[in-house]
Design a protein around this motif. Sequence first.
Motif, PDB file in Angstrom:
ATOM      1  N   VAL A  60     -12.972   7.405  -1.667  1.00  0.00           N
ATOM      2  CA  VAL A  60     -13.222   6.008  -1.990  1.00  0.00           C
ATOM      3  C   VAL A  60     -13.425   5.172  -0.731  1.00  0.00           C
ATOM      4  CG1 VAL A  60     -10.854   5.090  -2.036  1.00  0.00           C
ATOM      5  CG2 VAL A  60     -12.558   4.271  -3.703  1.00  0.00           C
ATOM      6  N   VAL A  61     -12.968   5.674   0.408  1.00  0.00           N
ATOM      7  CA  VAL A  61     -13.257   5.012   1.681  1.00  0.00           C
ATOM      8  C   VAL A  61     -14.768   4.957   1.888  1.00  0.00           C
ATOM      9  CG1 VAL A  61     -12.980   5.143   4.187  1.00  0.00           C
ATOM     10  CG2 VAL A  61     -11.044   5.680   2.681  1.00  0.00           C
TER      11      VAL A  61
ATOM     12  N   ALA B 188      -9.564   1.465   8.959  1.00  0.00           N
ATOM     13  CA  ALA B 188      -8.408   0.831   8.331  1.00  0.00           C
ATOM     14  C   ALA B 188      -8.223   1.359   6.913  1.00  0.00           C
ATOM     15  CB  ALA B 188      -8.576  -0.682   8.322  1.00  0.00           C
ATOM     16  N   GLY B 189      -9.329   1.518   6.178  1.00  0.00           N
ATOM     17  CA  GLY B 189      -9.238   2.057   4.833  1.00  0.00           C
ATOM     18  C   GLY B 189      -8.721   3.477   4.819  1.00  0.00           C
ATOM     19  N   TRP B 190      -9.161   4.282   5.788  1.00  0.00           N
ATOM     20  CA  TRP B 190      -8.737   5.683   5.864  1.00  0.00           C
ATOM     21  C   TRP B 190      -7.233   5.782   6.106  1.00  0.00           C
ATOM     22  CZ3 TRP B 190     -11.649   9.909   4.784  1.00  0.00           C
ATOM     23  CH2 TRP B 190     -11.162  11.172   5.175  1.00  0.00           C
TER      24      TRP B 190
ATOM     25  N   ILE C  59       0.829  -1.203   0.000  1.00  0.00           N
ATOM     26  CA  ILE C  59       0.000   0.000   0.000  1.00  0.00           C
ATOM     27  C   ILE C  59       0.866   1.257   0.000  1.00  0.00           C
ATOM     28  CG2 ILE C  59      -1.594   1.384   1.399  1.00  0.00           C
ATOM     29  CD1 ILE C  59      -2.951  -0.880  -0.097  1.00  0.00           C
ATOM     30  N   TYR C  60       1.927   1.270   0.799  1.00  0.00           N
ATOM     31  CA  TYR C  60       2.723   2.492   0.947  1.00  0.00           C
ATOM     32  C   TYR C  60       3.792   2.643  -0.130  1.00  0.00           C
ATOM     33  CZ  TYR C  60       0.295   2.670   5.380  1.00  0.00           C
ATOM     34  OH  TYR C  60      -0.699   2.698   6.345  1.00  0.00           O
TER      35      TYR C  60
ATOM     36  N   ILE D 259      -7.917   0.546  -1.756  1.00  0.00           N
ATOM     37  CA  ILE D 259      -8.435   1.246  -0.578  1.00  0.00           C
ATOM     38  C   ILE D 259      -9.918   0.953  -0.408  1.00  0.00           C
ATOM     39  CG2 ILE D 259      -8.753   3.499   0.509  1.00  0.00           C
ATOM     40  CD1 ILE D 259      -5.816   2.479   0.230  1.00  0.00           C
ATOM     41  N   GLU D 260     -10.641   0.856  -1.501  1.00  0.00           N
ATOM     42  CA  GLU D 260     -12.068   0.524  -1.447  1.00  0.00           C
ATOM     43  C   GLU D 260     -12.282  -0.843  -0.793  1.00  0.00           C
ATOM     44  OE1 GLU D 260     -15.829  -0.076  -4.563  1.00  0.00           O
ATOM     45  OE2 GLU D 260     -13.849   0.527  -5.306  1.00  0.00           O
TER      46      GLU D 260
END
Length: 398
Positions: free
Chosen positions: A250-251, A98-100, A65-66, A88-89
């Motif tokens: 998208v979160v 967690a998504g945020w 992710i990062y 992310i969705e």
Amino acid sequence: MVGTRRGGRSMNASPEKQCPVSHTAAATWDNLSPLLVEIRARRNEFGPAQEIPKEIIDGFRRIGIYRAMVAKRFGGEERTPAEFCRQIERISEADGSAGWVASFGDGARYLAALPDDTLRKVYANGPDVVLAGALFPLQPARRCAGGFVVNGVWPFASGSPGADLIGVGIKLEDDPAGDLPRVAVIPAEKVTIRPNWDVIGLRGTGSHDVVVSDVIVPEQWTLIRGGPATLDGPIYRYPSVAFAAQAHAVVGIGIARAAIDEVIAMAGSRASITGAPVMAERGYVQLEIAKAESMLRSARSFFYEATEELWKQALTGGVNLSTTMQVRLAATNAARQGAEVCRISSGLAGTEALYTSSNLARAMCDSFVVAQHAALNEGTLQSAGLALLGTAIQPGFP
């Protein structure tokens, strides 16, 4: 002052050390499902703890992710905005907080505005660097021989407990950047986190205040928010402010998807204590769930359609203001429609949605907070309307 010094890995490694591109990147990126199982199993812990646990943050690092938006020359993957948003969705379907926190993987796009020598230091130990930030209110900084002396308190520093670097907004007298916000990027161990994130939604994001006291930040560790990237490539032509709004919005789409699915799962078996038919047999439930599904799918389609259109322009180098505005409008629409879908879903569940342990109660509160974000609230709709009507738009938009 009550607070804690928190931080991830040291940023003091040799700038010459480079991390090669991972040959297992695709397999790692696709291996999200086991982490989602863990997030779902532990999501009731996140709110009371007021942060996402280190193990989950480490999981985001493992799956990429990062590093998704990091340049390949630093070991990153240079994913497309749509690819990143879809991940992310999916995470947000499992848990909004967690998504945020995962959405701050978009921070690599912000960091791309740092000088090249600084970026080599940032990624000296590898591409999986976690950035958190708290931009406003801009705090005055003064020049010194080593750069800028930074002091101040910044609220809403989402993900700060698990960050390696924290960016804060500063202002200088006679800044050549003019009115554009300048961001000072600081190793997390030099920042104090003041735990005070006591809210109704996205409780696990750890969006505490961050406090900086007399930290000297070299000028080459500052960037202009929304300024041009020092790196070349399509992802670095894609507007960073618009992308940040999308990563947050998208979160809300993911949270809303989970809310509808929750209602559908309970509808076939949940009877009323009053003797009414099961939910699936009630006419108003049938109507409202159909409305919610169409609202969500429409908002999601607009979101990704605008994303792909802007990406096509980034590929050719001709990003224009009109398309960027459509991306901002699509992001705001997604956040607001997602919150409305969650409200409808929670209403359909009746008393089941009243319990603090209810997934629908959490979805309703989390989605409300998403739609309240400064990049997604009512004011951005007004700015988009001004742009559509050919009127002067607000500073910082789109």
